[in-house]
Design a protein around this motif. Structure first.
Motif, short mmCIF file in Angstrom:
data_model
loop_
_atom_site.label_atom_id
_atom_site.label_comp_id
_atom_site.label_asym_id
_atom_site.label_seq_id
_atom_site.Cartn_x
_atom_site.Cartn_y
_atom_site.Cartn_z
N GLU A 1 55.61 98.50 106.26
CA GLU A 1 56.59 98.41 105.18
C GLU A 1 56.81 96.94 104.85
O GLU A 1 57.18 96.15 105.71
CB GLU A 1 57.92 99.02 105.64
CG GLU A 1 58.95 99.15 104.54
CD GLU A 1 58.47 100.03 103.39
OE1 GLU A 1 58.20 101.21 103.63
OE2 GLU A 1 58.34 99.52 102.25
N ALA A 2 56.53 96.58 103.58
CA ALA A 2 56.66 95.17 103.22
C ALA A 2 58.10 94.71 103.43
O ALA A 2 58.36 93.69 104.07
CB ALA A 2 56.25 94.98 101.77
N PHE A 3 59.04 95.44 102.88
CA PHE A 3 60.46 95.12 103.11
C PHE A 3 61.20 96.40 103.49
O PHE A 3 61.51 96.62 104.63
CB PHE A 3 61.07 94.45 101.87
CG PHE A 3 62.48 94.01 102.11
CD1 PHE A 3 62.76 92.92 102.91
CD2 PHE A 3 63.54 94.72 101.56
CE1 PHE A 3 64.08 92.54 103.17
CE2 PHE A 3 64.86 94.34 101.80
CZ PHE A 3 65.12 93.24 102.61
N GLY A 4 61.46 97.26 102.50
CA GLY A 4 62.11 98.54 102.81
C GLY A 4 63.54 98.61 102.34
O GLY A 4 64.48 98.41 103.12
N LEU A 5 63.72 98.90 101.03
CA LEU A 5 65.09 98.95 100.51
C LEU A 5 65.88 100.11 101.07
O LEU A 5 67.10 100.03 101.22
CB LEU A 5 65.06 99.04 98.98
CG LEU A 5 64.62 97.76 98.26
CD1 LEU A 5 64.53 98.01 96.75
CD2 LEU A 5 65.59 96.62 98.54
N HIS B 1 56.23 92.16 96.41
CA HIS B 1 56.74 93.47 96.83
C HIS B 1 55.84 94.05 97.93
O HIS B 1 56.33 94.40 99.00
CB HIS B 1 56.87 94.46 95.67
CG HIS B 1 57.90 94.03 94.70
ND1 HIS B 1 59.23 94.12 94.96
CD2 HIS B 1 57.80 93.45 93.48
CE1 HIS B 1 59.92 93.64 93.94
NE2 HIS B 1 59.06 93.21 93.04
N ALA B 2 54.58 94.19 97.63
CA ALA B 2 53.67 94.69 98.66
C ALA B 2 52.29 94.18 98.30
O ALA B 2 51.87 94.32 97.15
CB ALA B 2 53.67 96.21 98.65
N GLY C 1 60.79 101.13 95.27
CA GLY C 1 61.64 99.95 95.48
C GLY C 1 61.50 98.87 94.42
O GLY C 1 62.49 98.22 94.08
N GLN C 2 60.30 98.71 93.89
CA GLN C 2 60.13 97.63 92.92
C GLN C 2 61.04 97.83 91.70
O GLN C 2 61.65 96.89 91.20
CB GLN C 2 58.66 97.57 92.48
CG GLN C 2 58.40 96.41 91.57
CD GLN C 2 56.99 96.40 90.99
OE1 GLN C 2 56.78 95.89 89.92
NE2 GLN C 2 56.03 96.97 91.66
N TYR D 1 64.63 97.20 92.73
CA TYR D 1 64.78 95.75 92.93
C TYR D 1 64.92 95.06 91.58
O TYR D 1 65.86 94.30 91.33
CB TYR D 1 63.53 95.27 93.69
CG TYR D 1 63.41 93.80 94.03
CD1 TYR D 1 63.33 92.82 93.04
CD2 TYR D 1 63.30 93.38 95.35
CE1 TYR D 1 63.17 91.48 93.36
CE2 TYR D 1 63.15 92.03 95.68
CZ TYR D 1 63.07 91.09 94.67
OH TYR D 1 62.91 89.77 94.99
N LYS E 1 53.80 105.61 103.86
CA LYS E 1 55.21 105.91 104.17
C LYS E 1 55.32 106.81 105.39
O LYS E 1 56.35 106.88 106.05
CB LYS E 1 55.90 106.57 102.98
CG LYS E 1 56.10 105.66 101.80
CD LYS E 1 57.14 104.59 102.09
CE LYS E 1 57.31 103.68 100.89
NZ LYS E 1 58.04 102.47 101.18
#
Ligand code: UDP
Ligand code: LCN
Length: 806
Positions: A672-676, A434-435, A295-296, A299, A581
């Motif tokens: 999950e920090a965010f989760g795109l 991000h995490a 994701g990073q 992003y 995950k």
């Protein structure tokens, strides 16, 4: 809170407390976390047949609800209570039920004793305390306003500044004189030498532009304005120039914080931005799904594109095309010589679809070619960062022909590099986490020594502390990333107080109420990810190819499993194959439910299929575990696993093909920090089941536009999915309802346009306040430098030596 304890102790509930405490003492676990505490209490209430009323409203129940941790020490219990968001109280409950409050220092000692690493006879341990540096800066009071830093700061500082009109006008005037683009003066020139003159000339210019057609282009009257003392930057048409001047006029006559914000947001002061994303495979093709590249990268690439577009729009609107201003965005990453077919060995790569956004790759110094020629896990990357920053500074200066206006760090390593660069180049620093690994790995700080070989958390957490305190502002994707929820601790909050036994104690690691925190969630790339129902934008041949790939194609080199009945409703997930995950958890949850297997197939896109092909510890473990689960539950015929690297176009189409078959998306991460992927699935129209631990809790409204799952409760999760599937079978509209609301949710809240507008406005406002309030942070920065040189660097050096012997 002490009142709550007192209320329990001084009432008939005391006997319940006594028996509950006694049951805790008989537990084998000496360190109980919230889940353990709640389930022990539920068992207690069950066993003692406590009434519903007692369970709901007794003081003891409230106390238990707020208790985050219990440590047992000798006969005593140490209770860590979080009575409200971002606050903590600690009590020692003695055997005879006396409660005494413990200081943070005492708590950290208790924790050290717990792991047998408390050595008072050998002297005191180093204490890190950042609080004194925040004592003289403004702080938000109400926890619900945490994360709205810039609004708060703007109001607070405006009211201070406006109290002294003379000083206010002086600051404003100095600020206006400051702006230049590559040597060309912007906004006002030498003809305006005083505030009074500024005020007079604004009125004159307003009368002049007021007579022009509002659409009149700026270049036609540029020189007339220049003779009045105004340089480019006010607008691209007579109408826009008039508006900006009017806002300034109002700001001078009757200032208020809204007018100030509106004015600052128009000031052309950000043209060159550096985004640092150091460790992963950073590229545009063939990189996603590898360990450390997820994701990073998505992003940062999307953010770079969106920022460049927004900067271009802003400079055009400000009338700067006359100066040929070309905003530039550089993504700084490491160059990986052995790049496995990707472009990660190229120094410079243009970001697709942009005019002036670039990926700049700077090689690591060749300390040890065996390491530095290859991808290096994010957990091992620490020794290379300082020299990477030094080398990058030179490269950036030559690419940008000067300094950037803003440096944004990503993840711990990128944030540390951003700190080093911002310090050397004297530029505003923004952090994006991000995490934060500290909250991802349970007890990662308490047992850091045992984990050091594999994870090197002593370096990571020290770097986190340095970078988060150094940043001028921090953006987070959710509120809970900062301070959690009423019942769970936030990621940044977990840095507030913790022990690294035998290394240091952190008594105040970060000020959570600081206005530096701002919630600015990311968006999703709408070129690749869009609703399945937008048939006109889908390519039929792609659809057919992806359908075959997902359900029927046989290619043992990258696909495992053959479906007995490919028409069953697909349950889909896609993620990197790391432990957190938890794709193996999803496979097990599916394995445990024969009913679910009757109705659905499980399809995963994840990592590699073969252990030998992976260079990452966690990925290798997960591959083996997945095969074990497939055999254990005999998932053959109902399960497919694709170890493929998808292009962006294909990864967008994959979600839509699953949606064509009224499938669902499951995100089963332990945290999950965010989760795109959740945004991607939802915008495609997939009903999404996502972990309740972390950011998804804020993205999804449970049972409205998606569903929460507890990935540690496998049967319960299978039940939830089965329940949804059954409802859809009974009422086909149900799938469409959830699907439509999922798409609406993303379009209303998670777009890159919203993100970038907000981010640039933050950059300008923090830049303005740094200038006018002359915030003196030198003491803090010196303290951080000391940490860097005295703790971080020697440890990084040790790790480098270990690498030399590999
Ligand atoms: N992704 C991908 N292929 C994969 C696994 C992931 O393209 O095999 C993409 C996915 O579409 C998403 C990103 O990688 O854009 C993962 O981001 P997320 O925030 O969900 O998780 P992270 O990997 O950052 O922890
Ligand atoms: C890292 C993660 O672990 C994800 O939760 C985020 O979505 C991603 O970065 C982008 O911020």
């Amino acid at each position: 809170m002490s009142e709550l304890i007192q209320a329990v102790i001084n009432s008939e509930e005391k006997s319940d407390l006594r028996s509950f405490v006694s049951e805790i003492r008989h537990q084998e676990k000496r360190y109980l976390l919230r889940n353990d505490i709640l389930s022990a209490y539920a068992d207690y209430c069950d066993k003692h047949q406590k009434s519903e009323d007692f369970i709901q409203s007794s003081n003891l129940s409230k106390l238990i609800y707020y208790t985050q941790e219990i440590l047992q020490e000798d006969g005593n219990l140490c209770l860590i209570i979080r009575p409200k968001i971002a606050s903590q109280e600690v009590y020692r409950l003695t055997e005879d039920l006396n409660a005494e409050e413990l200081s943070v220092q005492e708590l950290l000692d208790v924790r050290d004793r717990f792991v047998n690493r408390y050595h008072p006879n050998e002297g005191d341990i180093l204490e890190l305390d950042f609080q004194p540096f925040y004592d003289y800066s403004p702080a938000i009071r109400d926890p619900k306003n945490i994360g709205k830093g810039v609004q708060y700061l703007n109001r607070y500082l405006s009211s201070k500044l406006f109290q002294d009109p003379r000083q206010w006008l002086e600051s404003l005037f100095d600020f206006l004189r400051l702006h230049q683009y590559e040597g060309s003066q912007l906004l006002i020139n030498g003809q305006i030498q005083s505030q009074q003159r500024l005020s007079d000339q604004i009125k004159k210019a307003l009368t002049y532009v007021g007579k022009l057609d509002s659409e009149e282009p700026y270049e036609k009257f540029r020189y007339a304005l220049q003779s009045m003392g105004f340089e480019p930057g006010w607008g691209n048409t007579a109408g826009r120039v008039a508006e900006t001047l009017e806002i300034l006029d109002e700001l001078i006559d009757s200032p208020d914080h809204q007018t100030l914000e509106a004015f600052i947001s128009r000031i052309p002061m950000v043209f060159k931005i550096v985004l640092v994303s150091a460790h992963g495979w950073f590229g545009q093709e063939g990189v996603l799904g590898r360990p450390d590249t997820g994701g990073q990268v998505v992003y940062v690439l999307d953010q770079a594109k969106s920022l460049e577009k927004q900067l271009q729009e802003d400079t055009t609107l400000a009338g700067l095309d006359v100066l040929n201003v070309q905003p530039k965005v550089i993504i700084l990453t490491r160059l990986i010589p052995n790049s496995d077919g990707t472009l990660c060995n190229q120094r410079l790569e243009k970001v697709h679809g942009t005019e002036n956004a670039w990926i700049l790759r700077v090689p690591l110094r060749e300390f040890n070619p065996k390491m530095t020629q290859n991808w290096i896990s994010r957990f091992e990357f620490w020794p290379y960062l300082e020299t990477f920053a030094i080398d990058s500074e030179k490269e950036l200066r030559s690419e940008l022909r000067g300094n950037p206006d803003l440096i944004i760090g990503n993840y711990t390593d990128g944030n540390l590099v951003a700190f080093l660069l911002a310090r050397r180049m004297k530029v505003t620093q923004c952090n994006i986490a991000h995490a934060l690994e500290k909250s991802k790995y349970l007890f990662s700080n308490l047992y850091w020594q045992d984990l050091e070989d594999k994870y090197h958390f002593s370096l990571q957490f020290t770097a986190d502390l340095i970078a988060m305190n150094a940043a001028n502002f921090i953006i987070s994707s959710t509120y809970q990333e900062i301070v959690g929820t009423p019942d769970s601790v936030g990621q940044y909050e977990s840095y507030k107080c913790f022990t690294m036994p035998e290394l240091y104690h952190v008594v105040s690691g970060i000020e959570l109420f600081s206005p530096k925190f701002n919630v600015v969630p990311p968006g999703v790339n709408e070129t690749y990810y869009f609703p399945y129902s937008r048939w006109e934008d889908r390519v039929e041949s792609d659809r057919a190819r992806i359908e075959e790939l997902l359900f029927t194609q046989e290619d043992p080199s990258q696909i495992f499993g053959k479906l007995d009945d490919p028409t069953k409703r697909p349950i889909f997930s896609m993620a990197r194959l790391d432990r957190i995950k938890n794709l193996t958890g999803l496979a097990e949850c599916f394995g445990k439910s024969p009913e679910l297997q009757e109705h659905c197939n499980l399809i995963l896109v994840a990592g590699k299929l073969r252990v030998e092909e992976s260079g990452d510890n966690e990925e290798r473990d997960e591959i083996e575990k997945l095969y074990r689960i497939i055999d254990q539950y005999n998932l053959h015929g109902k399960f497919r696993w694709l170890g493929v690297r998808l292009s962006k176009t294909d990864s967008g189409e994959i979600y839509r093909v699953i949606a064509d078959r009224q499938g669902i998306f499951v995100q089963p991460a332990l945290f999950e920090a965010f989760g795109l992927t959740i945004l991607e699935a939802m915008i495609s129209g997939l009903p999404t089941f996502a972990t309740q631990f972390g950011g998804p809790l804020e993205i999804i409204n449970d049972k409205v536009n998606g569903f929460y799952i507890n990935p540690t409760h496998l049967e319960e999760t299978a039940e939830k999915i089965l329940d949804f599937v059954t409802k859809c079978e009974q009422n086909p509209n149900y799938w469409y309802e959830i699907s439509t609301r999922a798409m609406d949710r993303v379009y209303s809240t998670y777009t890159w346009k919203i993100h970038t507008t907000r981010l640039l406005s933050l950059a300008r406002i923090y830049g303005f306040w740094n200038f006018t309030s002359k915030e003196n942070r030198e003491d803090l920065l010196r303290y951080l430098e000391a940490l860097f040189y005295l703790i971080y660097k020697p440890r990084a050096q040790q790790l480098l030596e270990q690498h030399m012997y590999r």
